[in-house]
Design a protein around this motif. Structure first.
Motif, PDB file in Angstrom:
ATOM      1  N   THR A   1      11.190  13.878  -7.853  1.00  0.00           N
ATOM      2  CA  THR A   1      12.429  13.918  -8.625  1.00  0.00           C
ATOM      3  C   THR A   1      12.344  12.868  -9.724  1.00  0.00           C
ATOM      4  N   GLU A   2      13.218  12.978 -10.719  1.00  0.00           N
ATOM      5  CA  GLU A   2      13.193  12.028 -11.817  1.00  0.00           C
ATOM      6  C   GLU A   2      13.396  10.599 -11.317  1.00  0.00           C
ATOM      7  N   GLU A   3      14.369  10.423 -10.411  1.00  0.00           N
ATOM      8  CA  GLU A   3      14.636   9.073  -9.897  1.00  0.00           C
ATOM      9  C   GLU A   3      13.591   8.631  -8.875  1.00  0.00           C
ATOM     10  N   GLY A   4      12.808   9.582  -8.392  1.00  0.00           N
ATOM     11  CA  GLY A   4      11.786   9.252  -7.403  1.00  0.00           C
ATOM     12  C   GLY A   4      10.432   8.904  -7.990  1.00  0.00           C
ATOM     13  N   ARG A   5      10.281   9.044  -9.295  1.00  0.00           N
ATOM     14  CA  ARG A   5       8.968   8.830  -9.904  1.00  0.00           C
ATOM     15  C   ARG A   5       8.386   7.435  -9.691  1.00  0.00           C
ATOM     16  N   PRO A   6       9.191   6.367  -9.683  1.00  0.00           N
ATOM     17  CA  PRO A   6       8.595   5.049  -9.400  1.00  0.00           C
ATOM     18  C   PRO A   6       7.942   4.957  -8.020  1.00  0.00           C
ATOM     19  N   PHE A   7       8.268   5.901  -7.105  1.00  0.00           N
ATOM     20  CA  PHE A   7       7.726   5.889  -5.747  1.00  0.00           C
ATOM     21  C   PHE A   7       6.503   6.799  -5.624  1.00  0.00           C
ATOM     22  N   LEU A   8       5.919   7.175  -6.751  1.00  0.00           N
ATOM     23  CA  LEU A   8       4.845   8.158  -6.779  1.00  0.00           C
ATOM     24  C   LEU A   8       3.686   7.811  -5.850  1.00  0.00           C
ATOM     25  N   ARG A   9       3.315   6.542  -5.789  1.00  0.00           N
ATOM     26  CA  ARG A   9       2.170   6.144  -4.960  1.00  0.00           C
ATOM     27  C   ARG A   9       2.423   6.413  -3.482  1.00  0.00           C
ATOM     28  N   LEU A  10       3.687   6.363  -3.055  1.00  0.00           N
ATOM     29  CA  LEU A  10       4.008   6.680  -1.657  1.00  0.00           C
ATOM     30  C   LEU A  10       3.721   8.145  -1.346  1.00  0.00           C
ATOM     31  N   ALA A  11       4.055   9.031  -2.283  1.00  0.00           N
ATOM     32  CA  ALA A  11       3.768  10.451  -2.073  1.00  0.00           C
ATOM     33  C   ALA A  11       2.265  10.683  -2.039  1.00  0.00           C
ATOM     34  N   ALA A  12       1.536  10.020  -2.929  1.00  0.00           N
ATOM     35  CA  ALA A  12       0.076  10.165  -2.939  1.00  0.00           C
ATOM     36  C   ALA A  12      -0.522   9.686  -1.618  1.00  0.00           C
ATOM     37  N   ALA A  13       0.044   8.624  -1.060  1.00  0.00           N
ATOM     38  CA  ALA A  13      -0.489   8.061   0.184  1.00  0.00           C
ATOM     39  C   ALA A  13      -0.395   9.031   1.355  1.00  0.00           C
ATOM     40  N   ALA A  14       0.523  10.001   1.282  1.00  0.00           N
ATOM     41  CA  ALA A  14       0.652  10.985   2.360  1.00  0.00           C
ATOM     42  C   ALA A  14      -0.594  11.843   2.496  1.00  0.00           C
ATOM     43  N   PHE A  15      -1.431  11.905   1.455  1.00  0.00           N
ATOM     44  CA  PHE A  15      -2.648  12.713   1.487  1.00  0.00           C
ATOM     45  C   PHE A  15      -3.900  11.867   1.689  1.00  0.00           C
ATOM     46  N   ASP A  16      -3.716  10.572   1.935  1.00  0.00           N
ATOM     47  CA  ASP A  16      -4.829   9.632   2.060  1.00  0.00           C
ATOM     48  C   ASP A  16      -5.276   9.555   3.516  1.00  0.00           C
ATOM     49  N   ALA A  17      -6.398  10.196   3.827  1.00  0.00           N
ATOM     50  CA  ALA A  17      -6.905  10.210   5.202  1.00  0.00           C
ATOM     51  C   ALA A  17      -7.501   8.870   5.608  1.00  0.00           C
ATOM     52  N   HIS A  18      -7.773   7.994   4.652  1.00  0.00           N
ATOM     53  CA  HIS A  18      -8.402   6.701   4.941  1.00  0.00           C
ATOM     54  C   HIS A  18      -7.397   5.560   5.030  1.00  0.00           C
ATOM     55  N   LEU A  19      -6.134   5.806   4.722  1.00  0.00           N
ATOM     56  CA  LEU A  19      -5.187   4.714   4.513  1.00  0.00           C
ATOM     57  C   LEU A  19      -5.008   3.843   5.750  1.00  0.00           C
ATOM     58  N   SER A  20      -5.045   4.420   6.930  1.00  0.00           N
ATOM     59  CA  SER A  20      -4.816   3.630   8.145  1.00  0.00           C
ATOM     60  C   SER A  20      -5.918   2.614   8.381  1.00  0.00           C
ATOM     61  N   HIS A  21      -7.058   2.776   7.689  1.00  0.00           N
ATOM     62  CA  HIS A  21      -8.160   1.839   7.845  1.00  0.00           C
ATOM     63  C   HIS A  21      -8.284   0.884   6.676  1.00  0.00           C
ATOM     64  N   ALA A  22      -7.305   0.922   5.752  1.00  0.00           N
ATOM     65  CA  ALA A  22      -7.403   0.112   4.535  1.00  0.00           C
ATOM     66  C   ALA A  22      -6.941  -1.307   4.772  1.00  0.00           C
ATOM     67  N   GLY A  23      -7.262  -2.184   3.820  1.00  0.00           N
ATOM     68  CA  GLY A  23      -6.772  -3.551   3.846  1.00  0.00           C
ATOM     69  C   GLY A  23      -5.377  -3.634   3.269  1.00  0.00           C
ATOM     70  N   ARG A  24      -4.977  -4.847   2.916  1.00  0.00           N
ATOM     71  CA  ARG A  24      -3.647  -5.036   2.344  1.00  0.00           C
ATOM     72  C   ARG A  24      -3.608  -4.595   0.888  1.00  0.00           C
ATOM     73  N   HIS A  25      -2.446  -4.069   0.475  1.00  0.00           N
ATOM     74  CA  HIS A  25      -2.260  -3.634  -0.899  1.00  0.00           C
ATOM     75  C   HIS A  25      -0.979  -4.253  -1.441  1.00  0.00           C
ATOM     76  N   SER A  26      -0.737  -4.045  -2.732  1.00  0.00           N
ATOM     77  CA  SER A  26       0.508  -4.507  -3.317  1.00  0.00           C
ATOM     78  C   SER A  26       1.648  -3.577  -2.930  1.00  0.00           C
ATOM     79  N   VAL A  27       2.899  -4.001  -3.186  1.00  0.00           N
ATOM     80  CA  VAL A  27       4.056  -3.196  -2.812  1.00  0.00           C
ATOM     81  C   VAL A  27       4.101  -1.919  -3.652  1.00  0.00           C
ATOM     82  N   ALA A  28       4.807  -0.899  -3.119  1.00  0.00           N
ATOM     83  CA  ALA A  28       4.776   0.432  -3.720  1.00  0.00           C
ATOM     84  C   ALA A  28       5.413   0.478  -5.094  1.00  0.00           C
ATOM     85  N   VAL A  29       6.470  -0.321  -5.340  1.00  0.00           N
ATOM     86  CA  VAL A  29       7.146  -0.303  -6.639  1.00  0.00           C
ATOM     87  C   VAL A  29       7.215  -1.724  -7.201  1.00  0.00           C
TER      88      VAL A  29
END
Length: 443
Positions: free
Chosen positions: A415-443
């Motif tokens: 959604t238009e108001e949801g665009r700043p959260f785009l990386r969260l939607a992308a993360a739903a398709f990340d099969a490796h994310l549970s094994h990743a290190g620390r990252h910066s905050v989503a927004v």
């Protein structure tokens, strides 16, 4: 004003830690099993007619900015810069010997401060590139520049080397913010640098701004945007500050209590987006804003926008080859990253070895997921393969309930108001994310 349940939900989501997705899988998953020999095989397999994009990383600056997340270090001596340029020339020859591909369409210098090499060394490196590769079809030759060291003489030299796009690190024009991040850079300095570039024919200009900096409020950010607009850059990249002091120890110089909270960061991102639209810029992807006639805006409109290690781009080359310490490359077979320690990188090059530290060979599943993530990051909507969408639905539903995206039978759309959260939607398709290190905050 009382915070609503929906606002509370979004604030919690914005505080989640997720990657920036300039690649998939992301760099924390690279491993030493991919080495110089692997890269040599991948390079040899390139079609002689393949198009190449070259990225040259120069990890030196005259001073360290407290906010910086780049791989760089401070030097005030010429000898290390001369030695670095010499190794770049040698690495160019190594790459050229390893692959039949010669046709370069994009060339990008990053850092650090690439111009710190000096005019003579820049010319040496360009001469080596022209000797070993075909630069006749170069569509874009870009360099990241520090306005504080951008002289008329340098602009003349860059124009002579064929640079046709410059990216200026502006960050913020407010004195209190500049003091807090260790980068004193008055508006007049940037204005003079812009004049030097345009006066010598380098007309395509990008400005980098950052929100979420210490002591940065809405009014101050708006002032920085207005001042930036007064200089008429073609593109403005507005990045959210990534505070990762566990990775970049110099960021500990920033007083964390002076950083805006997640709600303030959301307000800053929203205000900036609205303000830039009113000033005539089109939003491109998560954090870029361009004039409507800019090639990046055109690519966003026609669905050909790409995303790589330099961010959003029109670069569709068959392979991206990185040169210099810590640089990252992408080939059809996978990702590679050079040795980060300058001495180790130089020794490998001197020994005639491709100086790869680590990388990752792409599986078919990686390629499928990477395509979904890239299209989502570029287009804000994607119709994934059915199995990937079904697997991602549990992670996507909370975003749908928060009004961040619309989830349909075969497609999801931000959604238009949801665009700043785009990386969260992308993360739903990340099969490796549970094994990743620390990252910066989503927004």
């Amino acid at each position: 004003m009382q915070t609503t349940t929906l606002d509370t939900t979004r604030l919690a989501l914005a505080e989640r830690s997720v990657p920036r997705y300039t690649s998939y899988p992301t760099a924390p998953h690279f491993h030493p099993g991919v080495d110089g020999a692997t890269l040599g095989q991948w390079l040899a397999a390139l079609d002689p007619a393949a198009s190449l994009s070259l990225y040259l990383h120069v990890p030196y600056c005259a001073a360290m900015c407290a906010y910086c997340g780049c791989h760089t270090k401070v030097t005030r001596q010429q000898a290390p810069l001369d030695a670095y340029a010499e190794s770049l020339v040698a690495e160019i020859a190594l790459l050229a010997r390893a692959t039949p591909a010669r046709r370069v369409t994009h060339l990008h210098w990053g850092g650090g401060t690439p111009s710190l090499l000096g005019e003579t060394n820049l010319a040496r490196v360009m001469e080596a590139l022209a000797r070993h590769f075909d630069l006749s079809g170069l569509a874009e030759h870009a360099m990241e520049l520090d306005p504080r060291s951008l002289t008329r003489s340098l602009a003349v030299a860059l124009a002579g080397l064929g640079v046709n796009r410059a990216s200026l690190g502006v960050q913020d024009f407010n004195p209190a913010v500049q003091r807090a991040i260790g980068r004193i850079q008055p508006f007049e300095v940037v204005e003079a640098g812009v004049g030097h570039l345009r006066g010598n024919g380098i007309a395509a200009l990008n400005f980098d701004l950052i929100h979420g900096l210490p002591h940065q409020g809405l009014e101050g950010l708006a002032r920085s945007i207005r001042l930036s607009h007064s200089l008429q850059p073609d593109r403005i990249a507005l990045f959210g500050y990534a505070h990762v002091p566990w990775m970049k120890k110099h960021q500990r110089l920033i007083e964390e209590s002076a950083l805006p909270g997640v709600a303030e960061r959301l307000d800053q991102a929203r205000m900036a987006r609205e303000m830039l639209a009113l000033l005539g810029y089109e939003a491109v992807g998560l954090d870029h804003f361009t004039r409507p006639e800019d090639p990046l805006a055109q690519a966003a409109r026609n669905g050909t926008l790409r995303r790589n290690f330099q961010g959003y781009t029109t670069d569709s080359a068959d392979a991206l080859l990185g040169l210099g310490a810590s640089s990252i490359g992408r080939l059809p077979q996978g990702h590679v990253q050079n040795l980060a320690e300058t001495g180790a990188w130089r020794r490998a090059v001197a020994e005639g070895r491709l100086p790869v530290a680590r990388g990752l060979a792409l599986s078919e599943d990686d390629k499928r997921r990477g395509t979904v993530i890239e299209r989502l990051m570029c287009d804000f909507t994607v119709a994934p393969p059915a199995d990937l969408l079904e697997a991602a639905r549990p992670a996507l539903r909370p975003l749908e309930e928060a009004g961040i995206l619309r989830l349909e039978a075969t497609r999801l759309t931000m959604t238009e108001e949801g665009r700043p959260f785009l990386r969260l939607a992308a993360a739903a398709f990340d099969a490796h994310l549970s094994h990743a290190g620390r990252h910066s905050v989503a927004v």
